[in-house]
Design a protein around this motif. Structure first.
Motif, PDB file in Angstrom:
ATOM      1  N   TRP A 104       0.922  -1.231   0.143  1.00 30.26           N
ATOM      2  CA  TRP A 104       0.077  -0.113  -0.125  1.00 30.26           C
ATOM      3  C   TRP A 104       0.819   1.118   0.116  1.00 30.26           C
ATOM      4  O   TRP A 104       1.641   1.599   0.903  1.00 30.26           O
ATOM      5  N   ASP A 105       0.738   1.939  -1.066  1.00 35.81           N
ATOM      6  CA  ASP A 105       1.125   3.313  -1.079  1.00 35.81           C
ATOM      7  C   ASP A 105       0.733   4.499  -0.613  1.00 35.81           C
ATOM      8  O   ASP A 105      -0.319   4.760  -0.941  1.00 35.81           O
ATOM      9  N   GLY A 106       1.192   4.549   0.664  1.00 32.91           N
ATOM     10  CA  GLY A 106       0.046   5.728   1.468  1.00 32.91           C
ATOM     11  C   GLY A 106       0.404   7.163   0.821  1.00 32.91           C
ATOM     12  O   GLY A 106      -0.871   7.888   0.889  1.00 32.91           O
ATOM     13  N   GLU A 107       1.356   7.549  -0.078  1.00 33.93           N
ATOM     14  CA  GLU A 107       1.277   8.825  -0.489  1.00 33.93           C
ATOM     15  C   GLU A 107       0.381   8.910  -1.612  1.00 33.93           C
ATOM     16  O   GLU A 107      -0.175  10.113  -1.809  1.00 33.93           O
ATOM     17  N   GLN A 108       0.324   8.076  -2.590  1.00 36.05           N
ATOM     18  CA  GLN A 108      -0.382   7.709  -3.683  1.00 36.05           C
ATOM     19  C   GLN A 108      -1.817   7.333  -3.262  1.00 36.05           C
ATOM     20  O   GLN A 108      -2.694   7.429  -4.543  1.00 36.05           O
ATOM     21  N   ARG A 109      -1.733   6.455  -2.253  1.00 38.49           N
ATOM     22  CA  ARG A 109      -3.125   5.800  -1.917  1.00 38.49           C
ATOM     23  C   ARG A 109      -3.443   5.041  -3.095  1.00 38.49           C
ATOM     24  O   ARG A 109      -4.445   4.863  -3.452  1.00 38.49           O
ATOM     25  N   LEU A 110      -2.577   4.010  -3.561  1.00 37.33           N
ATOM     26  CA  LEU A 110      -2.660   2.954  -4.417  1.00 37.33           C
ATOM     27  C   LEU A 110      -2.018   1.484  -3.956  1.00 37.33           C
ATOM     28  O   LEU A 110      -0.988   1.729  -2.960  1.00 37.33           O
ATOM     29  N   TYR A 111      -2.760   0.615  -4.435  1.00 38.13           N
ATOM     30  CA  TYR A 111      -2.269  -0.798  -4.145  1.00 38.13           C
ATOM     31  C   TYR A 111      -1.264  -1.173  -5.289  1.00 38.13           C
ATOM     32  O   TYR A 111      -1.639  -0.990  -6.354  1.00 38.13           O
ATOM     33  N   HIS A 112      -0.372  -2.277  -4.930  1.00 35.59           N
ATOM     34  CA  HIS A 112       0.459  -2.835  -6.097  1.00 35.59           C
ATOM     35  C   HIS A 112       1.045  -4.134  -5.481  1.00 35.59           C
ATOM     36  O   HIS A 112       1.150  -4.170  -4.365  1.00 35.59           O
ATOM     37  N   LEU A 113       1.186  -5.071  -6.403  1.00 33.59           N
ATOM     38  CA  LEU A 113       1.882  -6.541  -5.833  1.00 33.59           C
ATOM     39  C   LEU A 113       3.155  -6.470  -5.351  1.00 33.59           C
ATOM     40  O   LEU A 113       3.867  -5.457  -6.006  1.00 33.59           O
TER      41      LEU A 113
END
Length: 434
Positions: A104-113
């Motif tokens: 979880w990328d807290g800055e961009q608020r995005l998920y990725h594997l």
């Protein structure tokens, strides 16, 4: 935190080991301990019930399908998995995040594997590709050998797994031949056809890898794999010969072409209750078996000689024969390959290469024709092969054949064959009148 979760992995692992043994000193445990973070990804995926595991894999696989844009917003995930309950989806995403399968990328608020999640997903996808294939294990192992050779990381363990699978197949085929069962031979022959393509691919892979070189251990494994595959491929001619022998012994039950093999195949297709119904009443009257030792037999014989009158003696009789028409023995048609070989050699006036006589049709037909050549000139050949043995021709192998060399063919499913020729017999000298 529970008591189980508070225990360190090393302390719980020590409970499985003998006294005084350190886990890092065990050869089979050390590489697993080194890869513990990656193995934790698989533990997180497959821990729990079957339904939970399927949902986790489905979500992880769905997230990994978008290669051009691997980053997902929470809203996009809800739209992607609209078929899943929102609460359950949140639980699955939380578990994947906790075990570092999903980041979880807290800055961009995005998920990725995560890298471990993508590696686990790639491994699972490869296994699923072969799940629907026949003899998937052999194809999966061949792909592992090819992938390892392509990246320069050929694992000796993968070759051992491949060799073990080939050894199992060879043992199964040998057991089918030893059984003498027509049905087991036919099933083994079909099984061999299904694994043939994987063995050919495995041979090509090993041939390409040999150019880059092996260490001593890997080279020995590769040689043994090649030897096993050669022996398994030669089983085609063995199956054909055994089935031909069974065909010569097959009993024909009527003039309509019905044989004992047809009856056996029909019985195998019946349910157990149907077979029992057929046997009902068939064995009601049977001869009474007498089991006796030598002294008992002597007493019985003496009693018979003294007094042959036994009015109360139980007697059994066989049922009367069924009224069926007498049939004559039907001639067994020889295989078409034998007739074609006789025709090709009947008017032979000059030497002809073995490949031109044998190769044609398929590898199975060529194997059968090649197995017939040693009967040329044989005095004690079977009756059905007597016309072939009586032909005025001889089989001559070349010097290269004695050295174990093969001549290239590359047609009709045959790559190479032992070099030699079939030539007419020389004319015998005639006695001239004095």
């Amino acid at each position: 935190m529970s008591q189980y979760a508070s225990r360190s992995p090393s302390s719980s692992l020590a409970e499985f080991l003998a006294v005084g043994v350190v886990a890092e000193d065990v050869p089979s445990l050390f590489p697993l301990l080194s890869a513990r973070p990656l193995l934790a990804a698989f533990v997180a995926l497959f821990r729990g019930g079957d339904d939970e595991v399927l949902i986790r894999l489905s979500v992880l696989k769905g997230i990994g399908t978008r290669a051009e844009s691997p980053f997902w917003s929470p809203r996009e995930l809800e739209e992607q998995f609209v078929w899943l309950d929102p609460v359950k989806l949140d639980t699955v995403l939380k578990r994947l995040r906790e075990h570092e399968l999903l980041l979880w990328d807290g800055e961009q608020r995005l998920y990725h594997l995560a890298p471990s999640g993508r590696m686990a997903l790639a491994a699972i996808d490869l296994m699923l590709q072969f799940a629907a294939e026949e003899d998937a294990e052999l194809g999966f192992l061949a792909s592992q050998v090819a992938a390892g050779g392509a990246v320069g990381r050929l694992s000796a363990d993968t070759l051992r797994h491949l060799l073990a699978r080939l050894a199992e197949l060879e043992a199964q085929f040998a057991a089918a031949v030893a059984s003498g069962s027509e049905f087991r031979l036919v099933a083994a022959q079909a099984r061999l056809q299904s694994v043939w393509k994987w063995m050919e691919k495995g041979t090509a892979i090993l041939a390409s890898l040999s150019e880059e070189g092996f260490d001593d251990a890997t080279w020995r494994l590769a040689q043994e794999i090649g030897s096993r595959q050669s022996r398994i491929m030669r089983m085609t001619s063995v199956f054909q010969r055994e089935l031909a022998a069974i065909a010569r012994q097959r009993v024909h039950l009527s003039q309509g072409g019905l044989s004992s093999s047809d009856v056996a195949a029909w019985l195998k297709g019946l349910e157990l209750e149907q077979v029992a119904a057929l046997a009902d009443g068939a064995l009601r009257i049977v001869p009474e078996p007498v089991f006796a030792l030598q002294d008992v037999m002597l007493d019985i014989a003496e009693a018979e000689l003294i007094d042959r009158q036994h009015p109360d003696r139980r007697r059994s009789s066989l049922p009367p024969p069924a009224a069926v028409a007498t049939t004559r023995e039907l001639p067994v048609e020889p295989p078409p390959e034998l007739a074609a070989l006789l025709q090709a050699l009947l008017h032979l006036d000059s030497a002809i290469p073995v490949a031109d006589v044998v190769v044609g049709g398929s590898f199975r037909s060529a194997s059968y024709r090649l197995s017939l050549l040693p009967f040329l000139g044989e005095d004690k050949a079977p009756s059905d092969l007597a016309p072939l043995a009586a032909l005025p021709v001889q089989l001559l192998w070349s010097a290269e054949a004695a050295a174990g060399e093969l001549a290239a063919v590359n047609r009709a499913e045959v790559a190479a064959i032992t070099p030699g020729c079939i030539a007419p017999l020389p004319d015998l000298p005639r006695n001239l009148p004095g």
